[in-house]
Scaffold this motif. Structure first.
Motif, PDB file in Angstrom:
ATOM      1  N   ALA A  79       0.858  -1.193   0.000  1.00 33.46           N
ATOM      2  CA  ALA A  79       0.000   0.000   0.000  1.00 33.46           C
ATOM      3  C   ALA A  79       0.888   1.234   0.000  1.00 33.46           C
ATOM      4  O   ALA A  79       2.082   1.142   0.295  1.00 33.46           O
ATOM      5  CB  ALA A  79      -0.905   0.013   1.232  1.00 33.46           C
ATOM      6  N   HIS A  80       0.281   2.381  -0.310  1.00 34.60           N
ATOM      7  CA  HIS A  80       1.064   3.621  -0.189  1.00 34.60           C
ATOM      8  C   HIS A  80       0.672   4.350   1.080  1.00 34.60           C
ATOM      9  O   HIS A  80      -0.461   4.240   1.555  1.00 34.60           O
ATOM     10  CB  HIS A  80       0.920   4.504  -1.437  1.00 34.60           C
ATOM     11  N   ILE A  81       1.632   5.088   1.631  1.00 39.89           N
ATOM     12  CA  ILE A  81       1.412   5.758   2.923  1.00 39.89           C
ATOM     13  C   ILE A  81       1.233   7.264   2.766  1.00 39.89           C
ATOM     14  O   ILE A  81       0.937   7.943   3.738  1.00 39.89           O
ATOM     15  CB  ILE A  81       2.575   5.479   3.902  1.00 39.89           C
ATOM     16  N   LEU A 228      -7.286   9.321   4.665  1.00 41.11           N
ATOM     17  CA  LEU A 228      -7.819   7.946   4.667  1.00 41.11           C
ATOM     18  C   LEU A 228      -7.301   7.187   3.447  1.00 41.11           C
ATOM     19  O   LEU A 228      -7.046   5.986   3.509  1.00 41.11           O
ATOM     20  CB  LEU A 228      -9.344   7.978   4.695  1.00 41.11           C
ATOM     21  N   ASP A 229      -7.165   7.908   2.320  1.00 42.41           N
ATOM     22  CA  ASP A 229      -6.425   7.398   1.152  1.00 42.41           C
ATOM     23  C   ASP A 229      -4.971   7.836   1.356  1.00 42.41           C
ATOM     24  O   ASP A 229      -4.667   9.007   1.168  1.00 42.41           O
ATOM     25  CB  ASP A 229      -7.010   7.986  -0.138  1.00 42.41           C
ATOM     26  N   ASN A 230      -4.022   7.006   1.842  1.00 41.55           N
ATOM     27  CA  ASN A 230      -4.265   5.596   1.866  1.00 41.55           C
ATOM     28  C   ASN A 230      -3.843   4.994   3.202  1.00 41.55           C
ATOM     29  O   ASN A 230      -3.387   3.862   3.267  1.00 41.55           O
ATOM     30  CB  ASN A 230      -3.501   4.945   0.706  1.00 41.55           C
ATOM     31  N   LEU A 231      -4.028   5.793   4.286  1.00 38.05           N
ATOM     32  CA  LEU A 231      -3.704   5.216   5.593  1.00 38.05           C
ATOM     33  C   LEU A 231      -4.717   4.126   5.948  1.00 38.05           C
ATOM     34  O   LEU A 231      -4.441   3.271   6.788  1.00 38.05           O
ATOM     35  CB  LEU A 231      -3.640   6.299   6.671  1.00 38.05           C
ATOM     36  N   HIS A 258       5.281   8.137  -1.743  1.00 39.78           N
ATOM     37  CA  HIS A 258       5.420   8.734  -3.093  1.00 39.78           C
ATOM     38  C   HIS A 258       4.521   8.152  -4.173  1.00 39.78           C
ATOM     39  O   HIS A 258       4.790   8.363  -5.357  1.00 39.78           O
ATOM     40  CB  HIS A 258       6.891   8.668  -3.548  1.00 39.78           C
ATOM     41  N   GLU A 259       3.437   7.449  -3.805  1.00 39.06           N
ATOM     42  CA  GLU A 259       2.511   6.980  -4.847  1.00 39.06           C
ATOM     43  C   GLU A 259       1.790   8.149  -5.494  1.00 39.06           C
ATOM     44  O   GLU A 259       1.548   8.147  -6.697  1.00 39.06           O
ATOM     45  CB  GLU A 259       1.487   6.013  -4.234  1.00 39.06           C
ATOM     46  N   GLU A 260       1.448   9.150  -4.690  1.00 35.57           N
ATOM     47  CA  GLU A 260       0.651  10.270  -5.204  1.00 35.57           C
ATOM     48  C   GLU A 260       1.421  11.108  -6.224  1.00 35.57           C
ATOM     49  O   GLU A 260       0.842  11.937  -6.918  1.00 35.57           O
ATOM     50  CB  GLU A 260       0.163  11.160  -4.051  1.00 35.57           C
ATOM     51  N   ILE A 261       2.739  10.922  -6.289  1.00 31.19           N
ATOM     52  CA  ILE A 261       3.527  11.669  -7.277  1.00 31.19           C
ATOM     53  C   ILE A 261       4.180  10.727  -8.291  1.00 31.19           C
ATOM     54  O   ILE A 261       5.149  11.073  -8.950  1.00 31.19           O
ATOM     55  CB  ILE A 261       4.585  12.557  -6.586  1.00 31.19           C
ATOM     56  N   GLY A 304      -3.301  -2.730  -1.910  1.00 34.86           N
ATOM     57  CA  GLY A 304      -4.427  -2.076  -1.244  1.00 34.86           C
ATOM     58  C   GLY A 304      -4.428  -0.577  -1.454  1.00 34.86           C
ATOM     59  O   GLY A 304      -3.466   0.102  -1.100  1.00 34.86           O
ATOM     60  N   ASP A 305      -5.478  -0.072  -2.032  1.00 32.94           N
ATOM     61  CA  ASP A 305      -5.656   1.380  -2.165  1.00 32.94           C
ATOM     62  C   ASP A 305      -7.161   1.626  -2.169  1.00 32.94           C
ATOM     63  O   ASP A 305      -7.937   0.784  -2.631  1.00 32.94           O
ATOM     64  CB  ASP A 305      -5.002   1.869  -3.461  1.00 32.94           C
ATOM     65  N   MET A 306      -7.579   2.769  -1.664  1.00 36.12           N
ATOM     66  CA  MET A 306      -9.007   2.977  -1.457  1.00 36.12           C
ATOM     67  C   MET A 306      -9.779   3.001  -2.785  1.00 36.12           C
ATOM     68  O   MET A 306      -9.216   3.286  -3.839  1.00 36.12           O
ATOM     69  CB  MET A 306      -9.238   4.268  -0.679  1.00 36.12           C
TER      70      MET A 306
END
Ligand code: CO
Length: 425
Positions: A79-81, A228-231, A258-261, A304-306
């Motif tokens: 998952a990404h944090i 919450l995305d993605n904790l 760094h998933e969001e970038i 896992g990602d929302m």
């Protein structure tokens, strides 16, 4: 309140940025006797041993299984944090007309309007002088210290017809409104950390929404929070692997920043981090390179990602056949062009897990006339050659500073992932 929900709210409130999220994850792993391994050190691994490795802010936790890796492969959850955010430009602090403000860069793709008119905190990390060198310290000012105000309705009459915030000019965060010394932010950071202001060499700071995570709804069936995305999926995977005892298979939790970038950084999902660790486990346990490649072929990864929960005010944004509902169970995400890595085989595997755990399972496919988001699943699947199922819990307002998920979904996801790690289903 269920123990998983208590701990989830605690993780959310303790993780204003991915830097603090990383520390919160380590705290929990150590509570469950995971031991730190360093990438630069030689490793000795015991069967049944629990370890974790950090590459900057990303973390991989492992539990060595009792059986031969050639028979079981690795069981991986990933998952990404990180979450979309506003990152402070360190040299941009200015005081004009007694108002001190600082500029930001946009990190990832937040819903920008959700950040306006909120009490904002500042957290991140700073480089502090230490003898002839420096060390990096996490920092959180732990009080609301900034606001990005809207223009008054009377000065922007069209705002309710849709308004585009200019990222350079409209997102200045106001830090205070009276004349003071040149850099009050540095002063506050120095006080918080108990260091001299001149000893601060540099900083990496983010704004964050100061409002705490909380339950919501007449029946308290919803959780509202930032990040919450993605904790959400980070906590699900972390809780599941923490509960595992003496597994037959070697279990891995890979939690990436760094998933969001785009994941293409030293510690992102598109780095060598996970493949290096998987290969090193095999080498340390005496397997050859050929055997390592065979082990990969036997492995499985749950990414896992929302997921987007059905929103009753926007029914036209959903394919009516694939509209997962809040608290309706984990969602398997499909995409014809493989923005999600789910395939026929991996989806069957996850459905079987849900069935065994007696948890309902839902399916998401985006409307054919909308563009699909993406996550780390397809990156890891193509890099490692491992079958991946992309799953997540239903969520409202993805990338808003305040998102919503279901309490029961969170508990159910952990139940399914615990089963995944613990048993050979
Ligand atoms: Co995400």
């Amino acid at each position: 309140m269920h123990k998983y929900i208590v701990d989830f709210l605690d993780l959310l409130n303790g993780s204003p940025t991915s830097i603090q999220a990383s520390s919160e994850i380590i705290k929990r792993l150590e509570r469950y006797d995971f031991k730190l391994l360093k990438e630069e050190d030689h490793w000795e691994l015991q069967n049944g041993g629990k370890y974790y490795i950090c590459r900057d802010t990303s973390i991989i936790a492992i539990i060595l299984g009792s059986r031969n890796l050639l028979d079981t492969g690795y069981k991986i959850g990933a998952a990404h944090i990180d979450s979309p955010s506003l990152k402070i430009k360190p040299e941009s602090l200015k005081t004009e007309n007694s108002i001190t403000s600082i500029s930001v860069e946009v990190y990832g793709s937040p819903i920008i309007s959700s950040w306006i008119d909120r009490s904002l905190g500042i957290a991140g990390r700073i480089a502090v002088k230490e003898e002839d060198n420096f060390r990096i310290l996490p920092v959180d000012l732990r009080r609301p210290v900034a606001v990005i105000p809207n223009a008054a309705l009377h000065l922007n009459r069209e705002i309710n017809k849709g308004f585009e915030y200019n990222k350079q000019t409209h997102l200045k965060a106001i830090l205070q409104s009276k004349e003071s010394d040149k850099n009050p932010l540095m002063g506050a950071l120095a006080t918080e950390l108990g260091v001299a202001r001149d000893d601060i060499f540099g900083s990496e700071l983010f704004l964050y929404d100061f409002e705490l995570a909380e339950l919501c709804g007449l029946d308290q069936s919803l959780i509202m929070s930032a990040r919450l995305d993605n904790l959400g999926m980070t906590h699900s995977i972390l809780s599941a692997i923490s509960e595992v005892e003496n597994p037959e298979s070697t279990c891995i939790a890979a939690l990436f920043d760094h998933e969001e970038i785009g994941s293409e950084t030293r510690q992102g999902a598109d780095s060598s981090f996970l493949e290096n660790i998987l290969e090193r486990i095999a080498i340390t346990k005496g397997y050859s390179r050929e055997e390592y490649l065979r082990i990969l072929n036997k492995s499985f990864l749950v990414s896992g990602d929302m997921a987007h929960s059905y929103h009753p005010s926007y029914p036209e944004k959903y394919d009516p056949s694939y509209s997962p509902v809040m608290n309706g169970g984990p969602v398997i995400k499909w995409h014809a062009n493989y923005n999600y890595a789910t395939n026929l085989e991996s989806s069957q595997m996850f459905k079987k897990l849900c069935k065994t755990a007696e948890v309902p399972c839902q399916t998401y496919i985006i409307r054919s006339d909308l563009l699909c988001g993406s996550t780390i699943g397809h990156i890891l699947s193509s890099r490692l050659g491992i079958p991946v199922v992309d799953v997540g819990n239903p969520l409202w307002a993805m990338h808003s500073v305040r998102e919503t998920v279901g309490v029961q979904d969170h508990i159910n996801m952990i139940k399914v992932l615990e089963l995944y790690y613990q048993k050979n289903i």
